[in-house]
Design a protein around this motif. Structure first.
Motif, PDB file in Angstrom:
ATOM      1  N   THR A  38       0.841  -1.545   0.074  1.00 51.14           N
ATOM      2  CA  THR A  38      -0.416   0.446  -0.281  1.00 51.14           C
ATOM      3  C   THR A  38       1.078   1.666  -0.203  1.00 51.14           C
ATOM      4  OG1 THR A  38       0.574  -0.295   2.337  1.00 51.14           O
ATOM      5  CG2 THR A  38      -2.048  -1.189   1.177  1.00 51.14           C
ATOM      6  N   ALA A  39       0.230   2.236  -0.204  1.00 51.28           N
ATOM      7  CA  ALA A  39       0.978   3.619   0.304  1.00 51.28           C
ATOM      8  C   ALA A  39       1.871   3.326   1.195  1.00 51.28           C
ATOM      9  CB  ALA A  39      -0.260   5.178  -0.743  1.00 51.28           C
ATOM     10  N   ASP A  40       0.841   3.411   2.092  1.00 49.78           N
ATOM     11  CA  ASP A  40       1.687   4.169   3.581  1.00 49.78           C
ATOM     12  C   ASP A  40       2.846   2.691   4.002  1.00 49.78           C
ATOM     13  OD1 ASP A  40      -0.473   5.629   4.549  1.00 49.78           O
ATOM     14  OD2 ASP A  40      -1.830   4.126   5.031  1.00 49.78           O
ATOM     15  N   ARG A  68       1.392   7.573  -5.916  1.00 48.89           N
ATOM     16  CA  ARG A  68       0.550   8.545  -6.553  1.00 48.89           C
ATOM     17  C   ARG A  68       0.084   7.059  -7.096  1.00 48.89           C
ATOM     18  NH1 ARG A  68       4.502  12.841  -5.883  1.00 48.89           N
ATOM     19  NH2 ARG A  68       5.310  12.033  -8.365  1.00 48.89           N
ATOM     20  N   GLN A  71      -1.839   5.292  -4.953  1.00 44.15           N
ATOM     21  CA  GLN A  71      -3.078   5.677  -4.766  1.00 44.15           C
ATOM     22  C   GLN A  71      -4.464   5.728  -5.768  1.00 44.15           C
ATOM     23  OE1 GLN A  71      -1.185   8.881  -3.064  1.00 44.15           O
ATOM     24  NE2 GLN A  71      -2.007   8.402  -1.092  1.00 44.15           N
ATOM     25  N   SER A  72      -4.440   6.226  -6.466  1.00 39.12           N
ATOM     26  CA  SER A  72      -4.826   6.456  -8.264  1.00 39.12           C
ATOM     27  C   SER A  72      -5.481   5.376  -8.214  1.00 39.12           C
ATOM     28  CB  SER A  72      -4.180   7.691  -8.416  1.00 39.12           C
ATOM     29  OG  SER A  72      -2.917   6.182  -9.412  1.00 39.12           O
ATOM     30  N   GLY A  74      -5.847   2.051  -6.380  1.00 37.70           N
ATOM     31  CA  GLY A  74      -6.208   1.445  -5.034  1.00 37.70           C
ATOM     32  C   GLY A  74      -7.757   1.368  -4.898  1.00 37.70           C
ATOM     33  N   TYR A  78      -9.086   3.110  -0.004  1.00 33.36           N
ATOM     34  CA  TYR A  78      -8.094   3.517  -0.422  1.00 33.36           C
ATOM     35  C   TYR A  78      -7.183   5.077  -0.848  1.00 33.36           C
ATOM     36  CZ  TYR A  78      -7.471  -0.916   2.375  1.00 33.36           C
ATOM     37  OH  TYR A  78      -7.725  -1.613   3.447  1.00 33.36           O
ATOM     38  N   ARG A  79      -8.200   5.472  -1.984  1.00 34.37           N
ATOM     39  CA  ARG A  79      -7.688   6.264  -2.878  1.00 34.37           C
ATOM     40  C   ARG A  79      -7.734   8.200  -1.648  1.00 34.37           C
ATOM     41  NH1 ARG A  79     -11.106   5.021  -7.999  1.00 34.37           N
ATOM     42  NH2 ARG A  79     -10.272   3.134  -8.258  1.00 34.37           N
ATOM     43  N   PRO A  80      -7.026   8.769  -2.020  1.00 39.38           N
ATOM     44  CA  PRO A  80      -7.139   9.509  -1.082  1.00 39.38           C
ATOM     45  C   PRO A  80      -8.051  10.569  -1.840  1.00 39.38           C
ATOM     46  CG  PRO A  80      -5.611   9.735  -2.882  1.00 39.38           C
ATOM     47  CD  PRO A  80      -6.519   8.443  -3.117  1.00 39.38           C
TER      48      PRO A  80
END
Length: 169
Positions: A38-40, A68, A71-72, A74, A78-80
């Motif tokens: 994941t991004a995290d 980025r 996130q895009s 996911g 989970y998307r920002p």
């Protein structure tokens, strides 16, 4: 793609084996849709600094790009999200909006536009039913041919921005 990037080697840099392993996991996640990284996870990753490792700045920039991408692509949860807009700021923005005159062309009736924006502000303050982004997009104003009117294109542009801001409110 992330792993196809050739990273420069520096005298002291990130451990190449550790960086390559993370980049392979990121690529597998992006290619196959498996959520192994994941991004995290990428944000929390730390590398050992060694002699003849990858340039730290280049790796950090590449990992920001990977974050980025993750996130895009996911899952929706989970998307920002876009940052929310504070109602006080939004009210001030609406009240300070100035529209140019339509001049000799037809334009929106000034009273209609001003009254509509007053209703939007009243809704944001809780004095009236709040307007939705859909209400903003579907509003219509009378057109004046003689007299003072607002430039239609400028009002329409403002209303599109307002609708987008209300979606984040």
């Amino acid at each position: 793609m992330i792993t196809e990037t050739r990273l420069p080697v520096a005298l002291r840099g990130y451990d190449r084996t550790q960086v390559d392993a993370l980049l392979e996991r990121i690529t597998a996640t992006l290619r196959h849709g498996r959520w192994g990284v994941t991004a995290d996870d990428v944000r929390r990753t730390r590398f050992d600094v060694v002699l003849r490792g990858y340039d730290q700045r280049a790796v950090d920039e590449l990992l920001q790009e990977a974050i980025r991408e993750l996130q895009s692509t996911g899952p929706i949860g989970y998307r920002p999200r876009r940052p929310q807009v504070h109602p006080g700021w939004l009210i001030g923005w609406i009240q300070n909006a100035k529209f140019p005159s339509s001049g000799m062309r037809a334009g929106y009736d000034v009273r209609d536009v001003d009254a509509f924006l007053d209703r939007v502000v009243a809704g944001l303050r809780g004095y009236a039913t709040p307007m939705t982004a859909r209400d903003i997009r579907e509003c219509a104003f009378r057109t004046v041919r003689i007299g003072h009117g607002y430039d239609e294109a400028e009002v329409d542009r403002f209303l599109l921005q307002l609708a987008a801001a209300l979606e984040r409110h």
